[in-house]
Design an enzyme around this catalytic site. Structure first.
Site, PDB file in Angstrom:
ATOM      1  N   TYR A 161      -1.753  -1.173  10.867  1.00 21.30           N
ATOM      2  CA  TYR A 161      -1.800  -1.665   9.775  1.00 21.30           C
ATOM      3  C   TYR A 161      -0.733  -1.381   8.775  1.00 21.30           C
ATOM      4  CZ  TYR A 161      -3.547  -1.771   4.933  1.00 21.30           C
ATOM      5  OH  TYR A 161      -3.825  -1.893   3.544  1.00 21.30           O
ATOM      6  N   LYS A 201       2.413  -3.988   6.561  1.00 24.78           N
ATOM      7  CA  LYS A 201       2.739  -3.717   5.338  1.00 24.78           C
ATOM      8  C   LYS A 201       4.159  -3.806   5.306  1.00 24.78           C
ATOM      9  CE  LYS A 201      -1.531  -4.319   3.543  1.00 24.78           C
ATOM     10  NZ  LYS A 201      -1.650  -5.689   2.812  1.00 24.78           N
ATOM     11  N   SER A 223       0.705  -1.043  -0.063  1.00 26.49           N
ATOM     12  CA  SER A 223       0.128  -0.121   0.031  1.00 26.49           C
ATOM     13  C   SER A 223       0.808   1.253  -0.062  1.00 26.49           C
ATOM     14  CB  SER A 223      -0.790   0.182   1.189  1.00 26.49           C
ATOM     15  OG  SER A 223      -1.664   1.188   1.581  1.00 26.49           O
TER      16      SER A 223
HETATM   17  P1  NAD Z   1     -11.247  -6.684   1.500  1.00 27.52           P
HETATM   18  O1  NAD Z   1     -11.497  -6.759   2.899  1.00 27.52           O
HETATM   19  O2  NAD Z   1     -12.279  -6.525   0.652  1.00 27.52           O
HETATM   20  O3  NAD Z   1     -10.703  -8.199   0.958  1.00 27.52           O
HETATM   21  C1  NAD Z   1      -9.925  -8.921   1.976  1.00 27.52           C
HETATM   22  C2  NAD Z   1     -10.281 -10.618   1.771  1.00 27.52           C
HETATM   23  O4  NAD Z   1      -9.512 -11.420   2.832  1.00 27.52           O
HETATM   24  C3  NAD Z   1     -11.682 -10.570   2.392  1.00 27.52           C
HETATM   25  O5  NAD Z   1     -12.685 -11.144   1.644  1.00 27.52           O
HETATM   26  C4  NAD Z   1     -11.676 -11.334   3.875  1.00 27.52           C
HETATM   27  O6  NAD Z   1     -12.778 -12.136   4.084  1.00 27.52           O
HETATM   28  C5  NAD Z   1     -10.375 -11.898   3.461  1.00 27.52           C
HETATM   29  N1  NAD Z   1      -9.362 -12.417   4.764  1.00 27.52           N
HETATM   30  C6  NAD Z   1      -9.011 -11.537   5.468  1.00 27.52           C
HETATM   31  N2  NAD Z   1      -8.205 -12.160   6.490  1.00 27.52           N
HETATM   32  C7  NAD Z   1      -8.368 -13.491   6.178  1.00 27.52           C
HETATM   33  C8  NAD Z   1      -7.581 -14.606   6.657  1.00 27.52           C
HETATM   34  N3  NAD Z   1      -6.687 -14.740   7.683  1.00 27.52           N
HETATM   35  N4  NAD Z   1      -7.761 -15.863   5.649  1.00 27.52           N
HETATM   36  C9  NAD Z   1      -8.207 -15.774   4.718  1.00 27.52           C
HETATM   37  N5  NAD Z   1      -9.035 -14.765   4.315  1.00 27.52           N
HETATM   38  C10 NAD Z   1      -8.908 -13.517   4.992  1.00 27.52           C
HETATM   39  O7  NAD Z   1      -9.938  -5.773   1.117  1.00 27.52           O
HETATM   40  P2  NAD Z   1      -9.422  -5.180  -0.167  1.00 27.52           P
HETATM   41  O8  NAD Z   1      -9.596  -3.924  -0.333  1.00 27.52           O
HETATM   42  O9  NAD Z   1      -9.763  -6.265  -1.379  1.00 27.52           O
HETATM   43  O10 NAD Z   1      -7.908  -5.292   0.014  1.00 27.52           O
HETATM   44  C11 NAD Z   1      -7.157  -6.519  -0.484  1.00 27.52           C
HETATM   45  C12 NAD Z   1      -5.827  -6.530   0.180  1.00 27.52           C
HETATM   46  O11 NAD Z   1      -5.296  -5.039  -0.579  1.00 27.52           O
HETATM   47  C13 NAD Z   1      -5.480  -6.043   1.535  1.00 27.52           C
HETATM   48  O12 NAD Z   1      -4.305  -6.620   1.786  1.00 27.52           O
HETATM   49  C14 NAD Z   1      -5.259  -4.686   1.835  1.00 27.52           C
HETATM   50  O13 NAD Z   1      -4.620  -4.507   2.886  1.00 27.52           O
HETATM   51  C15 NAD Z   1      -4.801  -4.270   0.378  1.00 27.52           C
HETATM   52  N6  NAD Z   1      -4.904  -2.730   0.072  1.00 27.52           N
HETATM   53  C16 NAD Z   1      -5.904  -2.422   0.186  1.00 27.52           C
HETATM   54  C17 NAD Z   1      -6.461  -1.073  -0.141  1.00 27.52           C
HETATM   55  C18 NAD Z   1      -7.681  -0.433  -0.255  1.00 27.52           C
HETATM   56  O14 NAD Z   1      -7.956   0.660  -0.032  1.00 27.52           O
HETATM   57  N7  NAD Z   1      -8.758  -1.252  -0.376  1.00 27.52           N
HETATM   58  C19 NAD Z   1      -5.345  -0.067  -0.262  1.00 27.52           C
HETATM   59  C20 NAD Z   1      -3.963  -0.673  -0.397  1.00 27.52           C
HETATM   60  C21 NAD Z   1      -3.851  -1.867  -0.086  1.00 27.52           C
END
Ligand code: NAD
Ligand code: UDP
Length: 331
Positions: free
Chosen positions: A147, A151, A123
């Site tokens: 958080y 990362k 991120s």
């Molecule tokens: P999201 O919460 O929609 O998706 C994450 C998924 O992981 C969910 O479906 C959740 O059920 C699953 N999950 C969580 N912990 C788990 C575990 N221990 N075992 C199995 N499944 C698990 O989030 P997103 O927005 O799709 O983000 C995906 C990744 O991208 C994350 O790592 C997040 O930190 C990173 N990210 C997101 C953003 C954002 O703004 N959305 C920005 C930068 C980085």
């Protein structure tokens, strides 16, 4: 076959669509802590192919060993994790456990199984408070909350792993602000409870679920005083993952660290206006105090991704608002 952890989540589901449409078989592993199993049906409706789905946790080493033994997995895209900055200050151990212990458990299973291609969701938060804009990948990293710290740590673990033995092909993708939804309107972002992020909150105001948006501060050193971010369409982000996978798979080993953004910044007020215009809805808002820990402005230098991956974001603000609105109107 590609193992997509967190594949029923926001970014993972859109990336699964893109991978399937590029001809990959996908196996999703998700514990559904922040998503619903119906997403698998929606992906099947969009692509005509049902991805494999296993409800389970990335911290379950025995399950991972079984998945790697039973499926011809060539690469892992690792989206699973917890992502709410505020919550991470309240329950830091859950964040370290899910995001760091979970990633280590997954990498150990990969190492055992001889699978060494790994695409990681990092991120722009790893840049902390920007010293200069646009942000290039060599900008110093820092974390101001648990958080963000997870990362940083996983990025470092991946670098250590890459140097520890040959053959690892690792991408650390630093996302800016994902927004929008699949143009079909069948998948999108569904935050549980009160949304932390701007665009899902705006959507809930537009659809009448909340009376107004709080704009966190209008006294930043930005053109209109509100925070500026680099919003990227989630389908562009999905394409960026495919490009990173292709890049990794074309090399005997790789450690790629790259921004995935558009290179353009928009303010909170610009985002509200764009969404109001696209949706035709009124978005009442009030200016409130700054949100603790927020930075004024953040946008990407995308030169590295363009040159290394041949990838560049193609969709703009209007596309993001139009596709988000289509999804946001679903009951
Ligand atoms: P999201 O919460 O929609 O998706 C994450 C998924 O992981 C969910 O479906 C959740 O059920 C699953 N999950 C969580 N912990 C788990 C575990 N221990 N075992 C199995 N499944 C698990 O989030 P997103 O927005 O799709 O983000 C995906 C990744 O991208 C994350 O790592 C997040 O930190 C990173 N990210 C997101 C953003 C954002 O703004 N959305 C920005 C930068 C980085
Ligand atoms: N923001 C806001 N009201 C909200 C949510 C966010 O004014 O209800 C602002 C926030 O201060 C920031 C921008 O919108 O300037 C993007 O915030 P978001 O949480 O979506 O992303 P991040 O801050 O993690 O980049």
């Amino acid at each position: 076959m590609i193992l997509v952890t967190g594949g029923t989540g926001f970014i993972g589901s859109h990336t699964t669509v893109t991978l399937q449409q590029a001809g990959h078989d996908v196996l999703i592993l998700d514990n559904l802590c922040n998503s619903r199993p119906e997403v698998v049906d929606a992906i099947a409706a969009i692509t005509g192919t049902r991805p494999g789905f296993v409800e389970g946790d990335i911290r379950d080493a025995a399950l991972l060993d079984r998945l790697f033994a039973e499926h011809p997995i060539q690469a892992v895209m690792h989206f699973a994790g917890l992502k709410a900055v505020g919550e991470s200050t309240q329950i830091p151990l859950a964040y370290y456990d899910n995001n760091i212990h979970g990633s280590v458990t997954l990498l150990q299973a990969m190492q055992k199984a001889g699978v060494r291609t790994f695409i990681f969701s990092s991120s722009a938060t790893v840049y902390g408070d920007p010293q200069k804009l646009p942000l290039t990948e060599d900008h110093p990293r820092s974390a101001t909350n648990p958080y963000g710290h997870t990362k940083l740590v996983v990025e470092d673990i991946l670098e250590n792993l890459y140097h520890s033995e040959s053959g690892w092909r690792i991408a650390r993708l630093r996302y800016f602000n994902p927004a929008g939804a699949h143009p079909s309107g069948l998948i999108g972002e569904s935050p549980q409870g009160v949304p932390n992020n701007l665009m899902p909150f705006v959507a809930q105001v537009a659809t009448g679920q909340r009376p107004r948006l709080n704009v966190f501060g209008n006294d930043y050193d930005t053109p209109d005083g509100t925070g500026v971010r680099d919003y990227i369409h989630v389908m562009d982000l999905a394409e960026g993952h495919k490009a990173a996978l292709d890049y990794c798979q074309s090399l005997p080993q790789a450690l790629l660290t790259t921004n995935l953004g558009t290179g353009k910044g928009y303010s909170v007020l610009e985002m509200i206006q764009a969404y109001a215009q696209t949706s035709g809805q009124d978005i009442p808002y009030q200016i409130t105090a700054r949100r603790p820990g927020d930075i004024a402005a953040c946008w990407a230098d995308v030169t590295h991704a363009t040159q290394t991956l041949g990838w560049t974001a193609r969709l703009g603000l209007e596309d993001m608002c139009r596709d988000a609105w289509r999804w946001d109107q679903q009951p």
